[in-house]
Design a protein around this motif. Structure first.
Motif, PDB file in Angstrom:
ATOM      1  N   ALA A  68      27.495  49.463 -24.089  1.00  0.00           N
ATOM      2  CA  ALA A  68      28.767  49.598 -24.804  1.00  0.00           C
ATOM      3  C   ALA A  68      28.593  49.939 -26.276  1.00  0.00           C
ATOM      4  CB  ALA A  68      29.578  48.313 -24.663  1.00  0.00           C
ATOM      5  N   SER A  69      27.360  50.068 -26.741  1.00  0.00           N
ATOM      6  CA  SER A  69      27.126  50.421 -28.141  1.00  0.00           C
ATOM      7  C   SER A  69      25.791  51.132 -28.261  1.00  0.00           C
ATOM      8  CB  SER A  69      27.111  49.172 -29.027  1.00  0.00           C
ATOM      9  OG  SER A  69      25.927  48.399 -28.797  1.00  0.00           O
ATOM     10  N   LEU A  70      25.633  51.879 -29.335  1.00  0.00           N
ATOM     11  CA  LEU A  70      24.358  52.546 -29.576  1.00  0.00           C
ATOM     12  C   LEU A  70      23.243  51.544 -29.809  1.00  0.00           C
ATOM     13  CD1 LEU A  70      25.386  55.575 -31.809  1.00  0.00           C
ATOM     14  CD2 LEU A  70      24.300  55.658 -29.565  1.00  0.00           C
ATOM     15  N   GLU A  71      23.584  50.407 -30.431  1.00  0.00           N
ATOM     16  CA  GLU A  71      22.585  49.371 -30.677  1.00  0.00           C
ATOM     17  C   GLU A  71      22.040  48.833 -29.358  1.00  0.00           C
ATOM     18  OE1 GLU A  71      24.889  49.933 -34.311  1.00  0.00           O
ATOM     19  OE2 GLU A  71      25.476  49.618 -32.223  1.00  0.00           O
ATOM     20  N   GLU A  72      22.913  48.667 -28.387  1.00  0.00           N
ATOM     21  CA  GLU A  72      22.488  48.200 -27.072  1.00  0.00           C
ATOM     22  C   GLU A  72      21.727  49.291 -26.326  1.00  0.00           C
ATOM     23  OE1 GLU A  72      24.479  46.494 -22.908  1.00  0.00           O
ATOM     24  OE2 GLU A  72      25.765  47.050 -24.603  1.00  0.00           O
ATOM     25  N   GLN A  73      22.225  50.511 -26.420  1.00  0.00           N
ATOM     26  CA  GLN A  73      21.625  51.623 -25.693  1.00  0.00           C
ATOM     27  C   GLN A  73      20.185  51.893 -26.114  1.00  0.00           C
ATOM     28  OE1 GLN A  73      20.878  54.829 -27.218  1.00  0.00           O
ATOM     29  NE2 GLN A  73      19.982  55.539 -25.285  1.00  0.00           N
ATOM     30  N   ALA A  74      19.891  51.763 -27.411  1.00  0.00           N
ATOM     31  CA  ALA A  74      18.596  52.178 -27.937  1.00  0.00           C
ATOM     32  C   ALA A  74      17.421  51.452 -27.284  1.00  0.00           C
ATOM     33  CB  ALA A  74      18.567  51.951 -29.451  1.00  0.00           C
ATOM     34  N   LEU A  75      17.636  50.238 -26.794  1.00  0.00           N
ATOM     35  CA  LEU A  75      16.539  49.458 -26.235  1.00  0.00           C
ATOM     36  C   LEU A  75      16.262  49.773 -24.766  1.00  0.00           C
ATOM     37  CD1 LEU A  75      17.339  45.986 -27.840  1.00  0.00           C
ATOM     38  CD2 LEU A  75      15.711  47.711 -28.638  1.00  0.00           C
ATOM     39  N   PHE A  76      17.247  50.299 -24.055  1.00  0.00           N
ATOM     40  CA  PHE A  76      17.074  50.554 -22.630  1.00  0.00           C
ATOM     41  C   PHE A  76      15.902  51.492 -22.344  1.00  0.00           C
ATOM     42  CE2 PHE A  76      21.244  48.664 -21.888  1.00  0.00           C
ATOM     43  CZ  PHE A  76      21.119  48.146 -20.610  1.00  0.00           C
ATOM     44  N   PRO A  77      15.845  52.691 -22.971  1.00  0.00           N
ATOM     45  CA  PRO A  77      14.737  53.605 -22.649  1.00  0.00           C
ATOM     46  C   PRO A  77      13.369  53.028 -23.012  1.00  0.00           C
ATOM     47  CG  PRO A  77      16.513  54.768 -23.764  1.00  0.00           C
ATOM     48  CD  PRO A  77      16.800  53.313 -23.905  1.00  0.00           C
TER      49      PRO A  77
ATOM     50  N   ILE B 264      17.914  52.798 -35.530  1.00  0.00           N
ATOM     51  CA  ILE B 264      17.982  54.001 -34.702  1.00  0.00           C
ATOM     52  C   ILE B 264      19.430  54.415 -34.490  1.00  0.00           C
ATOM     53  CG2 ILE B 264      17.550  54.925 -32.390  1.00  0.00           C
ATOM     54  CD1 ILE B 264      15.003  53.228 -32.312  1.00  0.00           C
ATOM     55  N   ALA B 265      20.305  53.443 -34.233  1.00  0.00           N
ATOM     56  CA  ALA B 265      21.724  53.746 -34.031  1.00  0.00           C
ATOM     57  C   ALA B 265      22.331  54.366 -35.287  1.00  0.00           C
ATOM     58  CB  ALA B 265      22.476  52.470 -33.658  1.00  0.00           C
ATOM     59  N   ALA B 266      21.935  53.877 -36.454  1.00  0.00           N
ATOM     60  CA  ALA B 266      22.454  54.436 -37.710  1.00  0.00           C
ATOM     61  C   ALA B 266      22.083  55.911 -37.834  1.00  0.00           C
ATOM     62  CB  ALA B 266      21.916  53.645 -38.896  1.00  0.00           C
ATOM     63  N   PHE B 267      20.852  56.244 -37.474  1.00  0.00           N
ATOM     64  CA  PHE B 267      20.447  57.654 -37.500  1.00  0.00           C
ATOM     65  C   PHE B 267      21.236  58.467 -36.484  1.00  0.00           C
ATOM     66  CE2 PHE B 267      17.672  60.799 -35.318  1.00  0.00           C
ATOM     67  CZ  PHE B 267      17.753  61.798 -36.277  1.00  0.00           C
ATOM     68  N   GLU B 268      21.388  57.942 -35.273  1.00  0.00           N
ATOM     69  CA  GLU B 268      22.071  58.685 -34.219  1.00  0.00           C
ATOM     70  C   GLU B 268      23.533  58.954 -34.577  1.00  0.00           C
ATOM     71  OE1 GLU B 268      19.451  57.352 -30.315  1.00  0.00           O
ATOM     72  OE2 GLU B 268      21.252  56.203 -30.845  1.00  0.00           O
ATOM     73  N   ARG B 269      24.145  58.091 -35.385  1.00  0.00           N
ATOM     74  CA  ARG B 269      25.542  58.313 -35.786  1.00  0.00           C
ATOM     75  C   ARG B 269      25.686  59.474 -36.773  1.00  0.00           C
ATOM     76  NH1 ARG B 269      25.746  52.404 -35.267  1.00  0.00           N
ATOM     77  NH2 ARG B 269      27.034  52.018 -33.408  1.00  0.00           N
ATOM     78  N   THR B 270      24.587  60.022 -37.230  1.00  0.00           N
ATOM     79  CA  THR B 270      24.660  61.200 -38.106  1.00  0.00           C
ATOM     80  C   THR B 270      24.624  62.498 -37.306  1.00  0.00           C
ATOM     81  OG1 THR B 270      22.242  61.429 -38.429  1.00  0.00           O
ATOM     82  CG2 THR B 270      23.416  59.903 -39.886  1.00  0.00           C
ATOM     83  N   LEU B 271      24.431  62.420 -36.010  1.00  0.00           N
ATOM     84  CA  LEU B 271      24.295  63.617 -35.168  1.00  0.00           C
ATOM     85  C   LEU B 271      25.672  64.050 -34.697  1.00  0.00           C
ATOM     86  CD1 LEU B 271      21.180  62.434 -33.133  1.00  0.00           C
ATOM     87  CD2 LEU B 271      21.251  63.705 -35.297  1.00  0.00           C
ATOM     88  N   ILE B 272      26.349  64.805 -35.538  1.00  0.00           N
ATOM     89  CA  ILE B 272      27.753  65.146 -35.330  1.00  0.00           C
ATOM     90  C   ILE B 272      27.938  66.658 -35.300  1.00  0.00           C
ATOM     91  CG2 ILE B 272      30.081  64.955 -36.282  1.00  0.00           C
ATOM     92  CD1 ILE B 272      28.986  62.336 -35.205  1.00  0.00           C
ATOM     93  N   SER B 273      28.754  67.110 -34.361  1.00  0.00           N
ATOM     94  CA  SER B 273      29.158  68.514 -34.292  1.00  0.00           C
ATOM     95  C   SER B 273      30.326  68.723 -35.257  1.00  0.00           C
ATOM     96  CB  SER B 273      29.586  68.864 -32.870  1.00  0.00           C
ATOM     97  OG  SER B 273      30.166  70.146 -32.813  1.00  0.00           O
ATOM     98  N   ARG B 274      30.112  69.555 -36.276  1.00  0.00           N
ATOM     99  CA  ARG B 274      31.131  69.768 -37.309  1.00  0.00           C
ATOM    100  C   ARG B 274      31.513  71.244 -37.408  1.00  0.00           C
ATOM    101  NH1 ARG B 274      27.920  65.629 -39.690  1.00  0.00           N
ATOM    102  NH2 ARG B 274      29.123  63.965 -40.691  1.00  0.00           N
TER     103      ARG B 274
END
Length: 353
Positions: free
Chosen positions: A112-121, A167-177
């Protein structure tokens, strides 16, 4: 003002979404940031280093960028994701572009969040296969990281949670603009080419695409059963069968040993209606993220559009044939490719300490 310009303006106003309207398309404005993990330049830079650090994998050969390559639209260009040596993955690597907006992560929405997702892989036996207790010690052993974690978090305690936050903080910069669609929705009537605008009108009208693809990311963040066909080659691979059974076993699926298909979100919810349901993907930067679907079975947008035009997979209850003509199919593809491709994400690769 010429008649042609008046016509363009009329069409633009006619196609602009109404605020609050279900299925309305919206231009990019700002990135949602959770209160518990505020962005700072230092945290983003730390997250970028960790994203590309091979220490996060068990054998030191993989990092997050292995399956989310900046040169492949932050996916990997493969039908199913890369894997830890001797194993085989079972699902397509989704793009990370726009993940800041997603309410659910992974094809089955198990995070449910990028913080949670980052650890799965990192933990996954068929992905990075890393022990999280061990990786904490690996990162703590690097003086540069100790200094950076202290700067970002206020002390030198390096934990898996903080690794994931960075890692989540970095991933939140990956935006299509600044896509042509963004400009069009903001009032630039000529941002879309004539053929792309025709495709836009199909997308928002006859194609019924905005039933599931709307908002900033062109996704409803829901799960749908389209009955996408299994890839016959994948069904023959015993390594993929092993992964499928392993994941099903983790989620307490009783018949995991005989499971011969991907149950989708059902493994997470155990609800009958979620059998073979998968999350609606973002359509931003869709031209750069082939192949498509949860199993990468379609290697081109033309094939995806044809699948949808035919009414989806056999016996699905969500789609009906669209009866689009060859010209309309082409116009829709042009809109997806041209209209949803924004300014390239510029990335300077970090120096890993």
């Amino acid at each position: 003002m010429t008649t042609k310009i008046i016509l363009w303006l009329f069409l633009a106003v006619l196609c602009l979404p109404i605020d609050g309207m279900t299925g309305a398309l919206k231009p990019f404005t700002e990135v949602p940031i959770p209160a518990h993990n505020r962005q700072t330049p230092a945290k983003i830079e730390l997250g970028k280093k960790l994203f590309f650090d091979r220490r996060l994998s068990g054998d030191g050969t993989m990092n997050c960028g292995t399956c989310h390559d900046p040169n492949q639209g932050f996916s990997d260009g493969l039908a199913i994701s890369l894997n830890y040596p001797t194993t085989r993955n079972w699902r397509n690597s989704p793009t990370l572009i726009g993940v800041a907006f997603q309410k659910f992560l992974f094809h089955d929405g198990r995070a449910a969040s990028l913080e949670e997702q980052a650890l799965f892989p990192m933990m996954s036996a068929f992905e990075m296969n890393q022990n999280l207790d061990f990786v904490e010690e690996e990162i703590r052993a690097v003086p540069e990281y100790v200094t950076e974690f202290t700067e970002v978090f206020g002390d030198s305690d390096i934990t898996r949670e903080r690794i994931a936050m960075a890692i989540a903080a970095f991933e939140r910069t990956l935006i299509s603009r600044d896509t042509p669609l963004d400009r069009f929705l903001s009032g630039d009537a000529r941002a879309l080419s004539p053929k792309a605008q025709q495709g836009y009108e199909i997308f928002t009208g006859k194609g019924n695409c905005t039933t599931c693809h709307y908002g900033v990311t062109l996704s409803d963040d829901q799960f749908h059963v389209l009955n996408v066909a299994e890839n016959p080659e994948h069904l023959k691979d015993p390594r993929i069968a092993t992964t499928r059974r392993f994941v099903a076993k983790l989620y307490h699926f009783p018949e995991y040993r005989t499971l011969a298909t991907d149950p989708g979100r059902y493994l997470i919810t155990k609800k009958k209606e979620d059998w073979k349901a998968f999350r609606t993907p973002t359509l931003r930067e869709i031209a750069a993220t082939a192949p498509y679907m949860h199993n990468g079975i379609y290697d081109s947008l033309d094939k995806v559009i044809a699948f949808l035009n035919e009414g989806g997979g056999k016996d699905n209850n969500e789609l009906q044939p669209l009866h689009l003509s060859p010209a309309e199919l082409e116009q829709l593809r042009v809109f997806l490719e041209e209209g949803l491709t924004g300014t390239p994400i510029t990335l300077t690769y970090p120096k890993i300490p």
